[in-house]
Design an enzyme around this catalytic site. Structure first.
Site, mmCIF file in Angstrom:
data_model
loop_
_atom_site.group_PDB
_atom_site.id
_atom_site.type_symbol
_atom_site.label_atom_id
_atom_site.label_comp_id
_atom_site.label_asym_id
_atom_site.label_seq_id
_atom_site.Cartn_x
_atom_site.Cartn_y
_atom_site.Cartn_z
ATOM 1 N N LYS A 15 -10.510 11.691 6.997
ATOM 2 C CA LYS A 15 -10.635 10.359 7.610
ATOM 3 C C LYS A 15 -11.631 10.332 8.764
ATOM 4 C CE LYS A 15 -6.887 8.253 5.710
ATOM 5 N NZ LYS A 15 -6.873 6.909 5.110
ATOM 6 N N SER B 107 -15.363 5.614 10.555
ATOM 7 C CA SER B 107 -14.664 4.350 10.345
ATOM 8 C C SER B 107 -15.596 3.252 10.840
ATOM 9 C CB SER B 107 -13.350 4.287 11.130
ATOM 10 O OG SER B 107 -12.518 5.377 10.812
ATOM 11 N N GLU C 210 -11.096 1.867 2.914
ATOM 12 C CA GLU C 210 -9.783 1.266 3.115
ATOM 13 C C GLU C 210 -9.964 -0.049 3.848
ATOM 14 O OE1 GLU C 210 -6.504 4.855 2.947
ATOM 15 O OE2 GLU C 210 -7.131 4.220 4.934
ATOM 16 N N ARG D 40 4.146 10.488 -5.234
ATOM 17 C CA ARG D 40 5.489 11.019 -5.079
ATOM 18 C C ARG D 40 6.352 10.500 -6.221
ATOM 19 N NH1 ARG D 40 3.562 10.484 0.392
ATOM 20 N NH2 ARG D 40 4.098 8.303 0.346
ATOM 21 N N HIS E 129 0.830 -1.207 0.000
ATOM 22 C CA HIS E 129 0.000 0.000 0.000
ATOM 23 C C HIS E 129 0.865 1.258 0.000
ATOM 24 C CE1 HIS E 129 -3.117 2.908 0.929
ATOM 25 N NE2 HIS E 129 -2.510 3.223 2.067
ATOM 26 N N ASP F 297 -11.669 2.075 6.994
ATOM 27 C CA ASP F 297 -11.280 3.458 7.298
ATOM 28 C C ASP F 297 -11.713 4.359 6.133
ATOM 29 O OD1 ASP F 297 -10.112 5.618 8.515
ATOM 30 O OD2 ASP F 297 -8.083 5.145 7.854
#
Lengths: 428, 428
Positions: free
Chosen positions: B262, B266, B208, B151, B142, B242
């Site tokens: 976030k 959850s 997630e 990135r 992940h 999540d």
């Protein structure tokens, strides 16, 4: 309801030292342990801690419709959940009871013995069971200083900073009341020019001068709190020292933010000063440019003029005041922070705590951390005993103080004091 | 103490469907509400929810030295605080009571009526009052996928990732049990090519796939938990979704990490499967290179072979399984996470929850988020009803499932299911 507890002309039959943080106009709330091992909710006037559990048992709150054990608890959470009207009623009742011309308790020596303690004879505990703790990053001066040091001096503020009251979640389990010492944390750090980390005690332990507010139940999950209602859900404020380990932070915090660098300890002042008591010290906050999105826009004065200072006291020595700042410098207001926090439906409960982030002022002597005061350790501070500090040394005590002052009254927070102990020994 | 509750030859006098996640070898713990409005702690065998509060009142735990109301509570926190020996005694007792040859409850129809409910007749609640919640980021696949997307594809992992079980604090107040729907969050996002943000519902809501473990009191503040003790403080595990808003996350998360992206929700599976039940499924975790620092080194098998899958079910349609993964892919073990979390003295309490981070496997069909499965929305998934998904749409239900399986027994977690509702209307 008249806010007569704020009347600056009120006097109390208790002796209050000159320049006390706790005149009868304050009436903060806290939790303490007596010498008889009783834990109770209480308030403070001058240097006296007042047992509100005992007052309730004596019938002084009987007509307010509260549960019998409202104040015989080890946290303020349930009281806070009753909301602003109840906080105000109870504060007014306490103000009346200790008003100089009220003989009820004043002239009842037997009851006074049960109810009133010298503050040196009680141990202050954590005033709330903190559910969730959030730390903001709302001082423009602090964010700019950090950006200059670690990123681009020409573009010190990140692109989102002027649009969002940036915040992140912290750890509730290690928030401790003033007076409890803290161990220098162990952890991973990356030495200069190294590519693999080493393990050991942090070498760059810092304080952060912050304040924090405590909330009541603000919403059900899924529903934002509109900004014009946000202040109704703020119970009160404390001083907050967000202990930080800069070397651990530097190695761990990209990409998900600070973690072990912060969660080893945060210290708070034990008396929660409620917003009603701070009302006379409301001032304008700094102009916001660009204008924030509508859900963050507010009119009127939503900052508070709270003088802050940080003192550093080496072991067996005298203290040196190393910073003088003010809560009014905060770019984002508490109402904006709370409105932003809930805009996505995040639930806020009674007893949650939200830190301001480091409060730095515009001048070098008003910065809120050693990182900024010594500019990353480049310019050590000289203390009154002649010693120098780049960061906090073992057995140093860090003391935060805060108070509001006008011509008529001073409302203060007392102290948030905590000593840094050496690292524990730990063998794998 | 013999772990006879794990004996694969045990059978129960209750009817258990073939391939049930909850054979008599599981004995998970949860909290439920009965039709008579009683909240109780319970366990599950097959499709039966078993009222442990009622069992206690009937005397079935009398000799275990527990408080009279141990199981008549609305959370497992106090039970969890009793520690591993008690968890094991209670699990063995339940295993005995429902063992096929034990007539005590089996042949007492009156008691069976009081104690045993069909799972459809109870409402599952949050099993613990979560103190602090931490989310890790411990799947190498992940972290690599995210690094490649956002990135540098050539240096996808950040320098600290192979040395630190990277983690960050999350919000406890919005953790909800399976079955509770979630509103699409409102928030700030930065449109492509724009320099100022806009306000509105997130357009990129994601799930997630994670698991989370629940702890008992592990330490006093200031003291690290040695890695060889860490597993003693893990009570059990749940499935964990999540929920994430990728567009809000992208705009807010630098430099302090994910926050509103976030903390809107959850979801967890409601039955906590305790570590004793997972013991037969212990396997080696991936080799760690470079070797971690000594405080994170451990020998033996500390991963668990838990098959995981994610299904997506549009409104009024059939579900499609969109990912198949496994908990054993995690690079960092739970013991390493807990040892790292406390190395600085951070206190861990009974009822704290720690998420694994998104669990992605090595293949494209084993990724644990839409972000990875569709590679940032570039490759939409086709569902069995012919529709396509880049991210989660309003009224989609996301279902996580997990189970362990060998030749003799299957131990499962049931489902963690939650529907995404449209955003609430909010006028400033």
């Amino acid at each position: 309801m008249p806010q007569y507890a704020n009347n600056p002309d009120r006097k109390t039959w208790l002796t209050v030292p000159e320049n006390s943080d706790f005149p009868i106009q304050n009436i903060p709330f806290g939790v303490f342990l007596t010498k008889e091992d009783v834990i109770t909710i209480g308030t403070r006037i001058g240097d006296f801690a007042i047992d509100m559990g005992a007052l309730q048992q004596l019938g002084y709150f009987d007509d307010l419709g509260l549960p019998d054990d409202m104040f015989l608890q080890d946290s303020l959470n349930d009281f806070i959940a009753y909301g602003k009207k109840t906080w105000r009623q109870v504060r007014n009742r306490l103000s009346d009871l200790f008003e100089i011309n009220n003989p009820t308790l004043r002239d009842n020596e037997e009851q006074r013995k049960i109810v009133i303690f010298h503050v040196h004879d009680v141990e202050m505990l954590l005033p709330v069971q903190i559910g969730d703790y959030t730390d903001f990053y709302s001082s423009k001066e602090h964010a700019t200083n950090v950006g200059k040091m670690f990123r681009d001096p020409e573009n010190a503020l990140l692109p989102n900073w002027l649009h969002i009251p940036v915040g992140y979640h912290g750890r509730s389990s290690t928030i401790i009341p003033s007076g409890v010492p803290v161990h220098r944390p162990l952890g991973q750090t990356l030495p200069a020019d190294a590519t693999t980390p080493v393990f050991g005690p942090s070498k760059l332990v810092d304080f952060e001068l912050e304040m924090a507010f405590i909330t009541t139940d603000a919403n059900v999950m899924g529903e934002p709190v509109p900004i014009h209602e946000a202040e109704d859900y703020i119970f009160g404020m404390v001083l907050f020292n967000d202990w930080s380990a800069r070397d651990i932070q530097k190695w761990e915090y990209v990409p998900l933010g600070p973690f072990l660098a912060k969660n080893f300890a945060s210290s708070i002042s034990p008396w929660i000063v409620i917003m009603d008591a701070l009302e006379p010290f409301r001032v304008a906050s700094p102009a916001q440019n660009p204008q924030p999105l509508p859900y963050l826009q507010q009119e009127g004065n939503h900052a508070f003029d709270i003088h802050l200072e940080v003192a550093l006291q080496p072991e067996n020595s005298t203290e040196t005041v190393i910073s003088r700042s003010n809560f009014k410098y905060m770019y984002w207001t508490m109402a904006q922070q709370l409105a932003h926090h809930t805009i996505n439906g995040c639930r806020v409960n009674s007893g949650d705590m939200m830190g301001s982030g480091t409060i730095s002022g515009p001048t070098e002597d008003s910065f809120g951390s050693m990182l900024e005061l010594t500019w990353g350790g480049k310019n050590p501070l000289r203390l009154s005993d002649g010693s120098e500090r780049k960061f906090i040394q073992d057995n140093d005590t860090v003391i935060l103080r805060g108070y509001c002052q006008n011509e008529r009254v001073r409302i203060g927070f007392g102290e948030c004091s905590s000593k840094l102990l050496p690292a524990v020994s730990f063998n794998v």
